[in-house]
Design an enzyme around this catalytic site. Structure first.
Site, PDB file in Angstrom:
ATOM      1  N   LEU A 136       0.862  -1.171   0.000  1.00  0.00           N
ATOM      2  CA  LEU A 136       0.000   0.000   0.000  1.00  0.00           C
ATOM      3  C   LEU A 136       0.902   1.224   0.000  1.00  0.00           C
ATOM      4  O   LEU A 136       1.988   1.202   0.581  1.00  0.00           O
ATOM      5  CB  LEU A 136      -0.895   0.032   1.246  1.00  0.00           C
ATOM      6  CG  LEU A 136      -1.970  -1.039   1.379  1.00  0.00           C
ATOM      7  CD1 LEU A 136      -2.663  -0.920   2.738  1.00  0.00           C
ATOM      8  CD2 LEU A 136      -2.996  -0.947   0.254  1.00  0.00           C
ATOM      9  N   ASP A 137       0.460   2.295  -0.647  1.00  0.00           N
ATOM     10  CA  ASP A 137       1.234   3.527  -0.612  1.00  0.00           C
ATOM     11  C   ASP A 137       1.374   4.009   0.824  1.00  0.00           C
ATOM     12  O   ASP A 137       0.550   3.700   1.696  1.00  0.00           O
ATOM     13  CB  ASP A 137       0.536   4.622  -1.433  1.00  0.00           C
ATOM     14  CG  ASP A 137       0.451   4.277  -2.905  1.00  0.00           C
ATOM     15  OD1 ASP A 137       1.267   3.465  -3.377  1.00  0.00           O
ATOM     16  OD2 ASP A 137      -0.449   4.812  -3.580  1.00  0.00           O
ATOM     17  N   LYS A 138       2.394   4.807   1.062  1.00  0.00           N
ATOM     18  CA  LYS A 138       2.638   5.353   2.394  1.00  0.00           C
ATOM     19  C   LYS A 138       1.392   6.003   2.976  1.00  0.00           C
ATOM     20  O   LYS A 138       1.055   5.794   4.144  1.00  0.00           O
ATOM     21  CB  LYS A 138       3.783   6.364   2.330  1.00  0.00           C
ATOM     22  CG  LYS A 138       4.062   7.080   3.641  1.00  0.00           C
ATOM     23  CD  LYS A 138       5.169   8.108   3.486  1.00  0.00           C
ATOM     24  CE  LYS A 138       5.400   8.869   4.786  1.00  0.00           C
ATOM     25  NZ  LYS A 138       6.474   9.890   4.649  1.00  0.00           N
ATOM     26  N   THR A 183      -1.745   5.553   2.181  1.00  0.00           N
ATOM     27  CA  THR A 183      -2.971   4.738   2.111  1.00  0.00           C
ATOM     28  C   THR A 183      -2.996   3.801   3.302  1.00  0.00           C
ATOM     29  O   THR A 183      -2.015   3.107   3.574  1.00  0.00           O
ATOM     30  CB  THR A 183      -3.019   3.924   0.809  1.00  0.00           C
ATOM     31  OG1 THR A 183      -3.009   4.808  -0.303  1.00  0.00           O
ATOM     32  CG2 THR A 183      -4.263   3.060   0.751  1.00  0.00           C
ATOM     33  N   ARG A 234      -5.478   5.531  -7.717  1.00  0.00           N
ATOM     34  CA  ARG A 234      -5.248   6.971  -7.819  1.00  0.00           C
ATOM     35  C   ARG A 234      -5.123   7.414  -9.276  1.00  0.00           C
ATOM     36  O   ARG A 234      -5.693   8.426  -9.698  1.00  0.00           O
ATOM     37  CB  ARG A 234      -3.993   7.348  -7.025  1.00  0.00           C
ATOM     38  CG  ARG A 234      -4.099   7.002  -5.543  1.00  0.00           C
ATOM     39  CD  ARG A 234      -2.757   7.006  -4.858  1.00  0.00           C
ATOM     40  NE  ARG A 234      -2.163   8.340  -4.883  1.00  0.00           N
ATOM     41  CZ  ARG A 234      -0.889   8.572  -4.571  1.00  0.00           C
ATOM     42  NH1 ARG A 234      -0.085   7.572  -4.225  1.00  0.00           N
ATOM     43  NH2 ARG A 234      -0.416   9.794  -4.623  1.00  0.00           N
TER      44      ARG A 234
END
Length: 327
Positions: free
Chosen positions: A146-148, A150, A245
């Site tokens: 997961l992105d930082k 998110t 995104r």
């Protein structure tokens, strides 16, 4: 079916023994070994063949050797240090754990893997502290990211067998991943975005829809409408970097707060002071990995978990609802 001989010592696991079937006659040894010991990845098995950890009728062998049926294949797996990052006592919200799997609810602002600019303080560092044996699993058992900014659910493999199973499920697109997101603009209906994603041709830290990119499919469904935003339920068919995104920006409904794909903050005309304050203070993409479903690598049982929204997203939705009710 492989059986155990219980003879491993030191870093080696117990020796596994299997017999080549008549239907495998004429095949290369590495192909047969991959089918007999499918708990391990092909690349790892090929390395073990090269290292002499696979014997054919008790003798060393090569990947390209042919088999003719009836031979005995023995494998001595070895657990190796795969991760050199240091363990750190970072709190984790663990929703599930057994001998094979660990499921965590990652908070916003936690990086998953150490990298330039984030050498420690990551989920990987926290996992190594929680379960030191994860240093014997590639990437400490982390099979997706997961992105930082998110939040939400991540599944971690605690064994090589579990890692192989989870990676296979991801490749087969059978892992169920559901997200909650707040998009800019009022969307009238759900739909699907089927658009390939690749590295942005100019901004190399970003991704973009591009004809030469990899296949990417996102399904979205409208959950609620607000004055100038839409609450979405999103399911991923593929798992490309920044996929949700990028896809939502591609259809002109970028995620609220997205610093890379969202553009400048747009305050809705007539918004309440409370909503204006919340929108101005919301500094990351409004995206949360709410639900995760996998097949258990040992039992074969379908398993699923759900993570509650982080506090800032709950406050955001509460304020959006209050503002919408005042219309």
């Amino acid at each position: 079916m492989a059986k155990s001989d219980n003879v491993g010592t030191g870093g080696a696991a117990e020796r596994l023994i299997a017999q080549v079937g008549a239907d495998q006659a004429g095949k290369r040894l590495d192909q047969v070994v991959a089918s007999l010991f499918s708990d391990y990845s092909r690349s790892r098995l090929q390395r073990w063949i090269k290292d002499g950890r696979v014997l054919l009728d008790g003798k060393p062998c090569r990947s390209k050797d042919k088999v003719w049926g009836g031979e005995q294949v023995s494998l001595e797996p070895v657990l190796e240090t795969e991760v050199v990052s240091r363990p750190q006592a970072i709190p984790l919200e663990i929703l599930f754990e057994d001998e094979s799997l660990l499921v965590v609810n990652k908070p916003v602002d936690m990086v998953v893997h150490p990298a330039a600019g984030n050498p420690d303080g990551t989920l990987l560092n926290a996992l190594l502290y929680h379960h030191p044996d994860l240093n014997q699993i590639p990437r400490a058992g982390i099979v997706h990211r997961l992105d930082k900014a998110t939040s939400g659910l991540l599944v971690v493999a605690k064994t090589l067998q579990a890692q192989t199973s989870l990676v296979g499920q991801l490749q087969e697109r059978s892992v169920k991943r559901e997200y909650v997101a707040v998009a800019q603009g009022v969307m009238t209906a759900g739909g699907k975005v089927d658009a390939p994603i690749g590295r942005h041709p100019v901004h190399r830290t970003r991704m973009a829809v591009h004809p030469s990119g990899k296949t990417a499919v996102t399904h979205y469904r409208v959950e609620a409408h607000y004055r100038a935003h839409t609450l979405l339920r999103i399911n991923l068919e593929t798992g490309r970097t920044h996929q949700i995104r990028v896809h939502m920006a591609h259809i002109h409904h970028p995620l609220l707060g997205d610093p890379d794909y969202g553009g400048r903050l747009r305050l809705p005309a007539g918004a309440s002071p409370g909503l204006v304050a919340v929108l101005q203070s919301f500094r990351h993409q409004a995206l949360h990995a709410r639900r995760l479903g996998v097949i258990h690598p040992v039992s074969g049982e379908e398993m699923a978990w759900e993570a509650t929204l982080p506090e800032d997203m709950r406050q955001l939705l509460d304020e959006l609802e209050r503002d919408s009710a005042a219309l």
